[in-house]
Design an enzyme around this catalytic site. Structure first.
Site, PDB file in Angstrom:
ATOM      1  N   HIS A 160       0.806  -1.224   0.000  1.00  0.00           N
ATOM      2  CA  HIS A 160       0.000   0.000   0.000  1.00  0.00           C
ATOM      3  C   HIS A 160       0.841   1.276   0.000  1.00  0.00           C
ATOM      4  O   HIS A 160       0.290   2.372  -0.158  1.00  0.00           O
ATOM      5  CB  HIS A 160      -0.943   0.027   1.208  1.00  0.00           C
ATOM      6  CG  HIS A 160      -1.980  -1.050   1.187  1.00  0.00           C
ATOM      7  ND1 HIS A 160      -2.904  -1.175   0.168  1.00  0.00           N
ATOM      8  CD2 HIS A 160      -2.229  -2.083   2.039  1.00  0.00           C
ATOM      9  CE1 HIS A 160      -3.682  -2.227   0.403  1.00  0.00           C
ATOM     10  NE2 HIS A 160      -3.292  -2.795   1.529  1.00  0.00           N
ATOM     11  N   ASP A 196      -2.486 -10.567  -2.769  1.00  0.00           N
ATOM     12  CA  ASP A 196      -3.107 -10.135  -1.508  1.00  0.00           C
ATOM     13  C   ASP A 196      -4.574  -9.771  -1.769  1.00  0.00           C
ATOM     14  O   ASP A 196      -4.926  -9.317  -2.856  1.00  0.00           O
ATOM     15  CB  ASP A 196      -2.339  -8.917  -0.956  1.00  0.00           C
ATOM     16  CG  ASP A 196      -2.794  -8.486   0.430  1.00  0.00           C
ATOM     17  OD1 ASP A 196      -2.097  -8.841   1.399  1.00  0.00           O
ATOM     18  OD2 ASP A 196      -3.841  -7.804   0.541  1.00  0.00           O
ATOM     19  N   HIS A 198      -6.191  -7.291  -0.741  1.00  0.00           N
ATOM     20  CA  HIS A 198      -6.363  -5.853  -0.983  1.00  0.00           C
ATOM     21  C   HIS A 198      -5.571  -5.406  -2.208  1.00  0.00           C
ATOM     22  O   HIS A 198      -4.479  -5.930  -2.474  1.00  0.00           O
ATOM     23  CB  HIS A 198      -5.886  -5.052   0.235  1.00  0.00           C
ATOM     24  CG  HIS A 198      -6.561  -5.426   1.521  1.00  0.00           C
ATOM     25  ND1 HIS A 198      -6.051  -6.370   2.388  1.00  0.00           N
ATOM     26  CD2 HIS A 198      -7.719  -4.974   2.080  1.00  0.00           C
ATOM     27  CE1 HIS A 198      -6.854  -6.484   3.443  1.00  0.00           C
ATOM     28  NE2 HIS A 198      -7.876  -5.658   3.272  1.00  0.00           N
ATOM     29  N   ASP A 285      -4.622 -13.117   2.986  1.00  0.00           N
ATOM     30  CA  ASP A 285      -5.881 -12.653   3.575  1.00  0.00           C
ATOM     31  C   ASP A 285      -7.082 -12.957   2.680  1.00  0.00           C
ATOM     32  O   ASP A 285      -8.207 -12.539   2.981  1.00  0.00           O
ATOM     33  CB  ASP A 285      -5.821 -11.153   3.944  1.00  0.00           C
ATOM     34  CG  ASP A 285      -5.061 -10.299   2.952  1.00  0.00           C
ATOM     35  OD1 ASP A 285      -4.700 -10.801   1.873  1.00  0.00           O
ATOM     36  OD2 ASP A 285      -4.831  -9.112   3.258  1.00  0.00           O
TER      37      ASP A 285
HETATM   38  C1  OKP Z   1      -3.020  -4.467   4.395  1.00  0.00           C
HETATM   39  B1  OKP Z   1      -2.661  -5.596   3.451  1.00  0.00           B
HETATM   40  C2  OKP Z   1     -10.322  -3.228   8.761  1.00  0.00           C
HETATM   41  C3  OKP Z   1      -9.633  -2.015   8.177  1.00  0.00           C
HETATM   42  C4  OKP Z   1      -8.573  -2.438   7.239  1.00  0.00           C
HETATM   43  C5  OKP Z   1      -6.484  -1.568   6.298  1.00  0.00           C
HETATM   44  C6  OKP Z   1      -6.247  -2.854   5.629  1.00  0.00           C
HETATM   45  C7  OKP Z   1      -4.823  -2.966   5.202  1.00  0.00           C
HETATM   46  C8  OKP Z   1      -4.480  -4.297   4.638  1.00  0.00           C
HETATM   47  N1  OKP Z   1     -11.664  -2.913   9.102  1.00  0.00           N
HETATM   48  N2  OKP Z   1      -7.719  -1.366   6.961  1.00  0.00           N
HETATM   49  O1  OKP Z   1      -3.062  -5.394   2.135  1.00  0.00           O
HETATM   50  O2  OKP Z   1      -3.099  -6.881   3.886  1.00  0.00           O
HETATM   51 ZN    ZN Z   2      -4.245  -7.388   2.358  1.00  0.00          ZN
END
Ligand code: OKP
Ligand code: ZN
Length: 343
Positions: A160, A196, A198, A285
């Site tokens: 990120h 990932d 995200h 994840d």
């Molecule tokens: C980082 B990586 C949860 C809020 C999540 C940020 C997520 C970051 C993920 N309610 N906020 O990509 O695994």
């Molecule tokens: Zn993630």
């Protein structure tokens, strides 16, 4: 497969994050890396190797030095002002604010460089952040020297973090630093496959205008999921980079059938690009029991993922990103690696 790992990751321990209006314990915690390491040892994945030091120029190849200064010194400044806990921003830079001057105050710099309320700096965070980048660089150096596969067990994660912004538990973009290092060592084309859950908005921003790095991202659609503001299908790259960014967003509830179809499309694009090296932003994840995610992959699917990636037949560096079902994260991450090794 060699494992690059530094115990210094534990020096970054987030005091918590803002989640649905409440300050809650951090999801991104030190146990994550320790459990993955234990599992890798349990299956005899390979030797565990400490990272080498690298000059700071490998970080400034990717990141604004003023952001790196903030990451290095922000927590000490925060404490010197008599504040407890982690250094969090209170305001955030957005459209309409002054884009032509970086503030001098700590609050202003946090607002300028940090984009969320989940990525605090603590007194010893910088040592962990830098060691994570060195874990990525050490792995990249091994690939440059001819290794066919490497696991860089990075923590904190990186995808990120953009050239001049950080958030999403990420500070330095480890995979981007590794990709640039490989190019600097003579690679002509590097592909990054980000699996990932995200979208890797930072990696995309860093390489968006470039054709020496192909980025393929498989992730939950930003119409529903963090980071909300980037990662849509209509982001092909710009200028010389047009055609070298492929986003494959998927809806909440996606299972292996849907996910593996995206993986197939992504792998075909990687094969067509014919890179010298493949980097995997390895987040697990996508697991069905992940506490902050909405996909439905199970243990065996991570093995299948590794098997498909191996079919590309490329020198491959795996770089750890997310995954928050702490008890199962070791099995899931290591299943990708043993799947890749065909065992
Ligand atoms: C980082 B990586 C949860 C809020 C999540 C940020 C997520 C970051 C993920 N309610 N906020 O990509 O695994
Ligand atoms: Zn993630």
């Amino acid at each position: 497969m060699d494992i690059i790992f530094s115990p210094d990751h534990a020096l970054h321990q987030s005091p918590g994050e803002l989640n649905s209006g409440e300050f809650v314990p951090a999801f991104e915690k030190p146990e994550r890396a320790e459990i993955i390491l234990s599992r890798a040892k349990a299956v005899d994945l390979g030797p565990v190797i400490a990272p080498d030091p690298f000059p700071a120029e490998h970080l400034t190849r990717i990141h604004d030095p003023r952001m790196l200064d903030l990451l290095r010194t922000g927590a000490a400044e925060w404490a010197a002002q008599g504040r407890q806990g982690g250094a969090f921003p209170f305001t955030f830079f957005t459209r309409g604010f002054r884009a032509d001057r970086v503030p001098q105050t700590l609050e202003g710099r946090l607002a300028w460089f940090c984009f969320d309320a989940g990525t605090p700096l603590t007194a010893t965070s910088w040592q962990a952040i830098e060691s994570s980048a060195h874990v990525a660089l050490t792995g990249a150096a091994a690939i440059a020297q001819g290794k066919r596969s490497i696991f860089s067990l990075c923590r904190p994660p990186g995808h990120h973090a953009g050239s001049d912004h950080y958030g999403g538990y990420c500070f330095i973009n480890n995979v981007a630093v590794a990709a640039q290092y490989l190019l600097d060592q003579g690679a002509k084309r590097v592909a990054i496959l980000d699996v990932d859950y995200h979208h890797g908005n930072g990696t995309q921003q860093i390489f968006y205008q470039r054709n020496d790095v192909l980025l393929v991202n498989i992730h939950a659609t930003p119409d529903q999921e963090y980071p909300y503001l980037l990662g849509f299908a209509d982001e092909p790259g710009a200028g010389a980079g047009e055609g070298f960014n492929l986003n494959l967003p998927l809806p909440w509830g996606t299972d292996w059938a849907g996910w593996s179809a995206a993986l197939e499309a992504g792998c075909q694009r990687v094969a067509e690009y014919a890179p010298d090296v493949l980097l995997i932003s390895l987040g697990v994840d996508t697991y069905i029991k992940d506490p902050i995610s909405q996909f439905k992959l199970d243990h065996a699917h991570f093995t299948l993922m590794g098997e498909r990636i191996a079919k590309l037949g490329l020198p491959t560096q795996f770089i750890m990103e997310g995954g928050y079902a702490v008890a199962e994260i070791g099995v899931n991450a290591v299943n990708v690696l043993t799947g890749f090794e065909g065992r």
